[in-house]
Design an enzyme around this catalytic site. Structure first.
Site, PDB file in Angstrom:
ATOM      1  N   ARG A 126       0.996  -1.202  -0.096  1.00  0.00           N
ATOM      2  CA  ARG A 126       0.034   0.105   0.110  1.00  0.00           C
ATOM      3  C   ARG A 126       0.864   1.430   0.085  1.00  0.00           C
ATOM      4  O   ARG A 126       2.241   0.982   0.145  1.00  0.00           O
ATOM      5  CB  ARG A 126      -0.834  -0.159   1.274  1.00  0.00           C
ATOM      6  N   GLU A 165      -2.744   8.019   7.320  1.00  0.00           N
ATOM      7  CA  GLU A 165      -1.275   7.981   7.808  1.00  0.00           C
ATOM      8  C   GLU A 165      -0.415   8.481   6.896  1.00  0.00           C
ATOM      9  O   GLU A 165       0.624   7.715   6.480  1.00  0.00           O
ATOM     10  CB  GLU A 165      -0.867   6.651   8.270  1.00  0.00           C
ATOM     11  N   GLU A 322      -6.866   5.607  15.756  1.00  0.00           N
ATOM     12  CA  GLU A 322      -6.640   4.194  15.679  1.00  0.00           C
ATOM     13  C   GLU A 322      -5.815   3.708  17.110  1.00  0.00           C
ATOM     14  O   GLU A 322      -4.971   4.702  17.472  1.00  0.00           O
ATOM     15  CB  GLU A 322      -5.587   3.679  14.682  1.00  0.00           C
ATOM     16  N   TRP A 330       2.837  -6.448  13.397  1.00  0.00           N
ATOM     17  CA  TRP A 330       3.991  -5.688  12.562  1.00  0.00           C
ATOM     18  C   TRP A 330       5.490  -5.815  13.298  1.00  0.00           C
ATOM     19  O   TRP A 330       6.343  -5.528  12.884  1.00  0.00           O
ATOM     20  CB  TRP A 330       3.688  -4.590  11.993  1.00  0.00           C
ATOM     21  N   GLU A 370      -2.832  -8.027   7.292  1.00  0.00           N
ATOM     22  CA  GLU A 370      -3.048  -7.731   8.827  1.00  0.00           C
ATOM     23  C   GLU A 370      -3.935  -8.647   9.501  1.00  0.00           C
ATOM     24  O   GLU A 370      -4.571  -8.303  10.440  1.00  0.00           O
ATOM     25  CB  GLU A 370      -3.595  -6.441   8.782  1.00  0.00           C
ATOM     26  N   LYS A 371      -4.020 -10.015   9.015  1.00  0.00           N
ATOM     27  CA  LYS A 371      -5.082 -10.861   9.482  1.00  0.00           C
ATOM     28  C   LYS A 371      -4.764 -11.259  10.948  1.00  0.00           C
ATOM     29  O   LYS A 371      -5.593 -11.720  11.761  1.00  0.00           O
ATOM     30  CB  LYS A 371      -5.187 -12.394   8.523  1.00  0.00           C
ATOM     31  N   HIS A 373      -3.672  -8.995  13.130  1.00  0.00           N
ATOM     32  CA  HIS A 373      -3.931  -7.930  14.005  1.00  0.00           C
ATOM     33  C   HIS A 373      -5.090  -7.968  14.602  1.00  0.00           C
ATOM     34  O   HIS A 373      -6.172  -8.201  14.208  1.00  0.00           O
ATOM     35  CB  HIS A 373      -3.669  -6.456  12.952  1.00  0.00           C
TER      36      HIS A 373
HETATM   37  C1  GAL Z   1      -1.846   1.895  10.808  1.00  0.00           C
HETATM   38  C2  GAL Z   1      -2.534   1.873   9.790  1.00  0.00           C
HETATM   39  C3  GAL Z   1      -3.599   0.820   9.598  1.00  0.00           C
HETATM   40  C4  GAL Z   1      -3.215  -0.577   9.955  1.00  0.00           C
HETATM   41  C5  GAL Z   1      -2.727  -0.343  11.487  1.00  0.00           C
HETATM   42  C6  GAL Z   1      -2.082  -1.783  11.869  1.00  0.00           C
HETATM   43  O1  GAL Z   1      -0.601   2.078  10.397  1.00  0.00           O
HETATM   44  O2  GAL Z   1      -3.361   2.980   9.458  1.00  0.00           O
HETATM   45  O3  GAL Z   1      -4.238   0.818   8.388  1.00  0.00           O
HETATM   46  O4  GAL Z   1      -2.256  -0.861   8.987  1.00  0.00           O
HETATM   47  O5  GAL Z   1      -1.558   0.453  11.221  1.00  0.00           O
HETATM   48  O6  GAL Z   1      -1.356  -1.418  13.202  1.00  0.00           O
END
Ligand code: GAL
Length: 687
Positions: A126, A165, A322, A330, A370-371, A373
């Site tokens: 992305r 972001e 968020e 990650w 991100e599955k 997360h």
């Molecule tokens: C942020 C992002 C989200 C998601 C999240 C995961 O950086 O805006 O889309 O990726 O992290 O922690």
């Protein structure tokens, strides 16, 4: 910096909001396009049950909305907007430009960012777009135009969420587009190439430019690249993304002048790419994303970041766009949050001024990067501790509605945060690569937390009037104007403390000559001739029992009134001053020449607080165990007490702090014992 009018979320009329100020926002990034239609009904049912009242929608939906250059598909989004609205859920609608669709990269590879070493960042993840690409901008603004035009009068539309972001992955682009834009930026900053040559010190290593076209982004070089060139590239990169934000905002302002615009900042430990103090004036309300660290300093860091976000917002409410209900995906290893952390973390943000608490994301993905997360609805579904906790949190936020709109009550202590010092210390060829402005600022913050003293974290340019004690930790870049402001603060009776390697260079990253710390030398009444970093692992003892790392200084006191507060006992500077203080016109200027760490700072901070006449607002037994923050409106003060420990703390010592608003554990508010990680909120009339 001019600031846009501050406007909060425009809650839909249909939501029949009880309080004039609206509710505390509660929700998440919502990605219904990852799921079949049947899941959406289940989503809104679970949202309602949890008390969700706002979602950020469509952040990564470009490819779905515009499957090819000349084809658009809004039907699914129309349906989602209507569905949310029918269930009383407002929408923070994304402009959907964060991740360009594959067709755009294929048709226009010239939008793809290029790394310092000349590699292209290809589609497949992305944010693969150049902030300065005119082609990208043209396509992205067409999407913004289409979305804004379509949903301008949709009753669920409560705010615009520009991109996502900005700069998270495409902060530094070294492409030819970037080169061209960088030259324009430099020409505006310097006007004349001679001025640039002076600012960059290009007399060194035969770097003198004789034509603007010779100037490039700081691409891979055989050895250490010019530091001011790099610093300017960081400034430019922040401005290039800001310019992009303005471009999207321009479309939104034109089509929906009544809808507030925001974009999610990343004030957190692992991002320092953008000058948010400068960006804050570009949005109608500040939004932030925060992911807590797992290095043992997580609670302090979360509070620090939330506090700084409030500082960026000028003490006004801000939107937590968020954070995570539990694990992220990650890091190398991604443990879940401990019991109690979800609620505690969310409410700590509220304590620092968040009037909305949102998560990434609503429903945990089953595919994609991100599955693993966490989300508000985990893979396990509604029959899960995470979802049950989310429902409890929704209840807490409902009870906290009275705090909406209140601002932060200024503390008596401020800690200055300076993005340019962060950037400069990160460059090569400094005396030590182990220095960190943010880490040191956090050390000081942690010491105040441990002593139960509130401290506001402020961007370095914020007004200092009204503060009694100001800490400027490792503020390495010190333009004359900043040095003057600090001197005025001290001469006005304020107490300033600064530390090693502060005040060393001006805005061009040129050393202030004549002895260190150049810009602050006279104010501090000291002089240092040679910089003396310590090796990693090396320690020095001070005569007050503390231990220093990372740095020392060979200090000569130059003013008759310079006092020595602590002396080195070991190391190259043994017997010489380690901490000095000079009383100036009712105020004072203190210098700490080594890194003492949070515990090492506590006794010193205690002395500084005494000298400044600042005391903890907490009773002795709660200091360090409970974090106190205070929000206020014209009538009331809201005292937020966050239990930082795993054990219950007895709140009786507090005496009467007002009416209980919230007690984040089972049972009635007003309990004497606040359980581990619990949060209590009291309201009282302003005295
Ligand atoms: C942020 C992002 C989200 C998601 C999240 C995961 O950086 O805006 O889309 O990726 O992290 O922690």
């Amino acid at each position: 910096m001019s600031r846009r009018r501050q406007r909060w979320v425009r809650w839909p009329d249909s939501m029949a909001i009880e309080s004039a100020r609206g509710p505390l926002g509660f929700g998440a990034d919502y990605n219904p396009d990852q799921w079949g239609r049947e899941v959406w009904d289940e989503d809104v049912r679970l949202m309602r049950r949890a008390g969700v009242n706002i979602v950020s929608l469509g952040i990564f939906s470009w490819a779905r909305l515009q499957p090819a250059e000349d084809s658009w598909d809004f039907t699914w989004l129309d349906e989602v907007m209507d569905l949310l609205h029918a269930h009383g859920i407002a929408v923070d609608l994304a402009t959907a430009t964060a991740s360009p669709p594959p067709w755009l990269g294929a048709q226009h590879p010239e939008i793809l960012p290029v790394t310092r070493t000349g590699e292209t960042m290809w589609p497949g993840a992305r944010q693969h777009w150049r902030p300065t690409s005119p082609v990208f901008r043209q396509h992205a603004l067409a999407v913004v135009e289409a979305i804004a035009g379509r949903y301008a009068s949709h009753p669920a539309l409560a705010a615009w969420h520009v991109s996502n972001e900005l700069g998270c992955h495409n902060l530094y682009d070294y492409s030819d587009d970037a080169a061209a834009a960088f030259r324009v930026w430099l020409a505006e900053r310097y006007g004349d190439l001679d001025v640039l040559n002076h600012a960059w010190g290009t007399a060194f290593w035969s770097q003198r430019y004789s034509d603007w076209d010779q100037v490039l982004p700081p691409r891979l070089t055989p050895t250490i690249p010019n530091p001011t060139h790099q610093l300017d590239f960081k400034r430019f990169s922040s401005d290039a993304l800001k310019d992009y934000l303005r471009a999207e905002r321009g479309v939104l302002d034109r089509l929906t002048p009544d809808v507030p615009v925001t974009t999610n900042f990343m004030v957190m430990s692992n991002f320092s790419g953008l000058d948010y103090a400068d960006w804050a004036g570009e949005v109608d309300f500040v939004s932030n994303d925060h992911y807590a660290t797992i290095d043992g300093r997580g609670l302090d860091e979360l509070s620090f970041s939330a506090n700084l976000t409030s500082g960026l917002a000028g003490g006004q409410p801000w939107f937590l766009m968020e954070h995570s209900t539990s694990a992220v995906n990650w890091r190398a290893i991604n443990p879940p949050k401990a019991d109690g952390a979800l609620v505690r973390d969310s409410l700590t943000h509220v304590a620092h001024g968040a009037d909305a608490v949102c998560f990434f994301q609503w429903r945990q993905s089953v595919s994609g990067a991100e599955k693993y997360h966490s989300a508000m609805v985990p893979h396990a579904g509604e029959d899960s501790e995470v979802y049950r906790t989310v429902v409890r949190l929704g209840g807490h936020l409902e009870r906290l509605a009275p705090v909406v709109g209140s601002r932060r009550q200024r503390a008596r202590v401020a800690i200055l945060f300076d993005i340019e010092s962060t950037w400069t210390l990160d460059l090569e060829a400094n005396p030590s690569s182990s220095l960190s402005h943010r880490e040191d600022a956090l050390d000081w913050y942690a010491a105040f937390l441990a002593l139960g003293v509130r401290a506001d974290v402020l961007p370095v340019g914020a007004p200092l009037l009204g503060y009694d004690l100001v800490v400027a930790p490792l503020v390495h870049v010190m333009p004359a104007a900043t040095a003057d402001r600090l001197r005025d603060f001290v001469e006005g009776g304020g107490h300033l403390v600064t530390t090693y390697f502060s005040g060393i260079v001006d805005e061009n990253n040129h050393v202030w000559p004549g002895g260190y710390p150049g810009a602050l030398r006279e104010l501090l009444g000291i002089r240092v001739e040679e910089l003396a970093p310590l090796l990693d692992g090396q320690e020095v003892d001070l005569d007050d029992g503390s231990t220093g790392t990372r740095w020392t200084d060979r200090i000569t006191a130059t003013a008759p009134d310079t006092e020595i507060l602590a002396t080195y006992r070991t190391g190259l500077q043994a017997g010489r001053p380690a901490v000095t203080r000079r009383a100036v016109a009712g105020g004072s200027a203190t210098y700490v020449s080594t890194r003492l760490g949070p515990e090492g700072l506590e006794p010193l901070v205690g002395r500084l607080l005494d000298a400044a006449g600042v005391d903890s607002e907490l009773p002795g037994g709660l200091r360090g165990r409970v974090e106190l923050t205070i929000r206020t409106d014209d009538e009331r003060e809201f005292w937020f007490l966050v239990n930082r420990t795993d054990d219950a703390v007895d709140l009786r010592e507090l005496g009467d702090v007002g009416e209980p608003v919230l007690f984040s554990s089972d049972g009635d508010p007003g309990h004497d014992a606040l359980p581990g990680s619990g949060v209590a909120v009291f309201a009282r009339s302003r005295r």
